[in-house]
Enzyme design. Structure first.
Site, PDB file in Angstrom:
ATOM      1  N   ARG A  38      39.234  22.359 -27.522  1.00  0.00           N
ATOM      2  CA  ARG A  38      38.822  23.585 -28.222  1.00  0.00           C
ATOM      3  C   ARG A  38      37.386  23.468 -28.732  1.00  0.00           C
ATOM      4  NH1 ARG A  38      43.461  23.556 -32.160  1.00  0.00           N
ATOM      5  NH2 ARG A  38      43.744  21.505 -31.220  1.00  0.00           N
ATOM      6  N   HIS A  74      35.804  15.499 -24.732  1.00  0.00           N
ATOM      7  CA  HIS A  74      36.315  14.124 -24.790  1.00  0.00           C
ATOM      8  C   HIS A  74      35.166  13.131 -24.992  1.00  0.00           C
ATOM      9  CE1 HIS A  74      40.224  15.612 -24.013  1.00  0.00           C
ATOM     10  NE2 HIS A  74      40.026  15.937 -22.743  1.00  0.00           N
ATOM     11  N   LEU A 119      39.257  -6.092 -38.136  1.00  0.00           N
ATOM     12  CA  LEU A 119      39.948  -4.801 -37.968  1.00  0.00           C
ATOM     13  C   LEU A 119      40.827  -4.901 -36.727  1.00  0.00           C
ATOM     14  CD1 LEU A 119      40.307  -1.691 -38.541  1.00  0.00           C
ATOM     15  CD2 LEU A 119      38.432  -1.334 -36.942  1.00  0.00           C
ATOM     16  N   SER A 131      48.683  10.455 -24.343  1.00  0.00           N
ATOM     17  CA  SER A 131      50.141  10.418 -24.514  1.00  0.00           C
ATOM     18  C   SER A 131      50.828  10.382 -23.156  1.00  0.00           C
ATOM     19  CB  SER A 131      50.617  11.644 -25.305  1.00  0.00           C
ATOM     20  OG  SER A 131      50.632  12.770 -24.462  1.00  0.00           O
ATOM     21  N   ASP A 182      42.887  15.258 -32.206  1.00  0.00           N
ATOM     22  CA  ASP A 182      43.134  16.509 -31.481  1.00  0.00           C
ATOM     23  C   ASP A 182      41.970  17.485 -31.641  1.00  0.00           C
ATOM     24  OD1 ASP A 182      44.533  18.276 -29.920  1.00  0.00           O
ATOM     25  OD2 ASP A 182      45.859  18.958 -31.515  1.00  0.00           O
TER      26      ASP A 182
HETATM   27  C1  FPP Z   1      43.271  15.680 -27.742  1.00  0.00           C
HETATM   28  O1  FPP Z   1      42.408  16.797 -27.655  1.00  0.00           O
HETATM   29  C2  FPP Z   1      42.573  14.498 -27.264  1.00  0.00           C
HETATM   30  C3  FPP Z   1      42.965  13.742 -26.195  1.00  0.00           C
HETATM   31  C4  FPP Z   1      44.148  14.050 -25.373  1.00  0.00           C
HETATM   32  C5  FPP Z   1      42.196  12.583 -25.757  1.00  0.00           C
HETATM   33  C6  FPP Z   1      41.546  11.774 -26.844  1.00  0.00           C
HETATM   34  C7  FPP Z   1      40.414  11.037 -26.245  1.00  0.00           C
HETATM   35  C8  FPP Z   1      39.252  10.720 -26.876  1.00  0.00           C
HETATM   36  C9  FPP Z   1      39.013  10.982 -28.306  1.00  0.00           C
HETATM   37  C10 FPP Z   1      38.104  10.096 -26.189  1.00  0.00           C
HETATM   38  C11 FPP Z   1      38.427   9.025 -25.231  1.00  0.00           C
HETATM   39  C12 FPP Z   1      39.083   7.840 -25.846  1.00  0.00           C
HETATM   40  C13 FPP Z   1      39.267   6.701 -25.160  1.00  0.00           C
HETATM   41  C14 FPP Z   1      39.922   5.530 -25.790  1.00  0.00           C
HETATM   42  C15 FPP Z   1      38.801   6.589 -23.800  1.00  0.00           C
HETATM   43  P1  FPP Z   1      42.816  17.982 -26.684  1.00  0.00           P
HETATM   44  O2  FPP Z   1      42.166  17.744 -25.385  1.00  0.00           O
HETATM   45  O3  FPP Z   1      44.305  18.117 -26.649  1.00  0.00           O
HETATM   46  O4  FPP Z   1      42.139  19.193 -27.433  1.00  0.00           O
HETATM   47  P2  FPP Z   1      42.701  20.691 -27.491  1.00  0.00           P
HETATM   48  O5  FPP Z   1      44.009  20.649 -28.246  1.00  0.00           O
HETATM   49  O6  FPP Z   1      41.631  21.388 -28.258  1.00  0.00           O
HETATM   50  O7  FPP Z   1      42.852  21.173 -26.080  1.00  0.00           O
END
Ligand code: FPP
Length: 246
Positions: free
Chosen positions: A20, A33, A127, A61, A16
């Site tokens: 931000r 991302h 892994l 999710s 997460d």
């Molecule tokens: C949460 O941060 C992150 C996600 C919803 C996406 C996670 C994706 C990656 C780490 C990269 C891509 C991975 C793959 C497998 C393609 P947020 O966007 O909710 O952050 P925030 O809470 O600061 O808004």
């Protein structure tokens, strides 16, 4: 108190804070991302090198579809790009890829890339890397119940001495041990519907560090913290010490 000095076999992470991280640098969320993907790759490498057997990452999710269409599509594109580019790396490094979640909601090209990557890496076992995509813990429990009902197996839940193990065998990660260590970056202290069944006895580690800044040093800190925990699984400290003597 008997502390647990073992390396976690299974680490599960809610990555997460990408958005931000990006906002704090006046960048678009998609840059967060992209940088988050770099953290993901370095954490996968580190886990492989130090001997963690299972790493499970929450990438998307079931609720993330509610985000702006542009952000959803940038996440899908990242998923496609990483699968196109990294399959050979996964194969040669001994990493077995699993994807949990309802992937039928993804476009057919992404679905086929997932299937190819999963199949090409299926013999690996250095892994086990699991990406949770269009996944939700409640969905997982419901799909298990539906499968049991579809197979006319509901009687197993009342007739069988092993009903617990049998139920677990229908969950998405039935082939893996439950996570020992759960990590959530980005400052929130919640599970957000990730592996809610499997995290029942996991050690929960929350850090304010945003996922794009979560590096191998941060992972080592989390593992050090984990090793300092006493895992009692309902027993007392004294019982655990007696078990060590025996
Ligand atoms: C949460 O941060 C992150 C996600 C919803 C996406 C996670 C994706 C990656 C780490 C990269 C891509 C991975 C793959 C497998 C393609 P947020 O966007 O909710 O952050 P925030 O809470 O600061 O808004």
């Amino acid at each position: 108190m008997s502390i647990n000095l073992e390396l976690p076999k299974h680490i599960a992470i809610v990555m997460d804070g990408n958005g931000r991280w990006a906002s704090s640098k006046f960048l678009p969320r998609s840059s967060g991302h992209l940088k988050g993907l770099r953290s993901l790759i370095s954490i996968v490498n580190k886990c492989k090198d130090i001997g963690v057997s299972y790493l499970t990452l929450f990438a998307f999710s079931s609720e993330n579809w509610k985000r702006p269409a542009e952000e959803v599509s940038s996440l899908m594109n990242l998923f496609v790009n990483v699968l196109e580019k990294e399959i050979n790396y996964l194969v040669t490094e001994g990493i077995c890829l699993h994807v949990i979640g309802d992937i039928t909601a993804f476009d057919s090209y992404l679905q086929s890339l997932i299937k190819i990557a999963v199949s090409k890496t299926s013999a690996n076992n250095k892994l086990h890397l699991t990406i949770a995509a269009n996944y939700g813990g409640r969905w997982d429990i419901l799909q298990a119940v539906r499968s049991i009902l579809d197979q006319n197996n509901s009687s197993i839940l009342s007739n069988c001495d092993n009903d617990y193990d049998l139920f677990v065998s229908y969950l998405s990660m039935s082939w893996a041990p439950d996570p020992d260590l759960f990590i959530r970056t980005g400052g929130e202290s919640r599970l957000s519907n990730f592996l809610i069944w499997q995290l029942a006895y996991s050690e929960l580690y929350f850090t304010d560090v945003y996922w794009p800044d979560f590096n191998t040093i941060e992972l080592e800190k989390a593992i050090k913290w984990y090793k300092s925990r006493e895992r009692r699984f309902g027993k007392t400290s004294e019982q655990l010490l007696d078990g060590c003597k025996g």
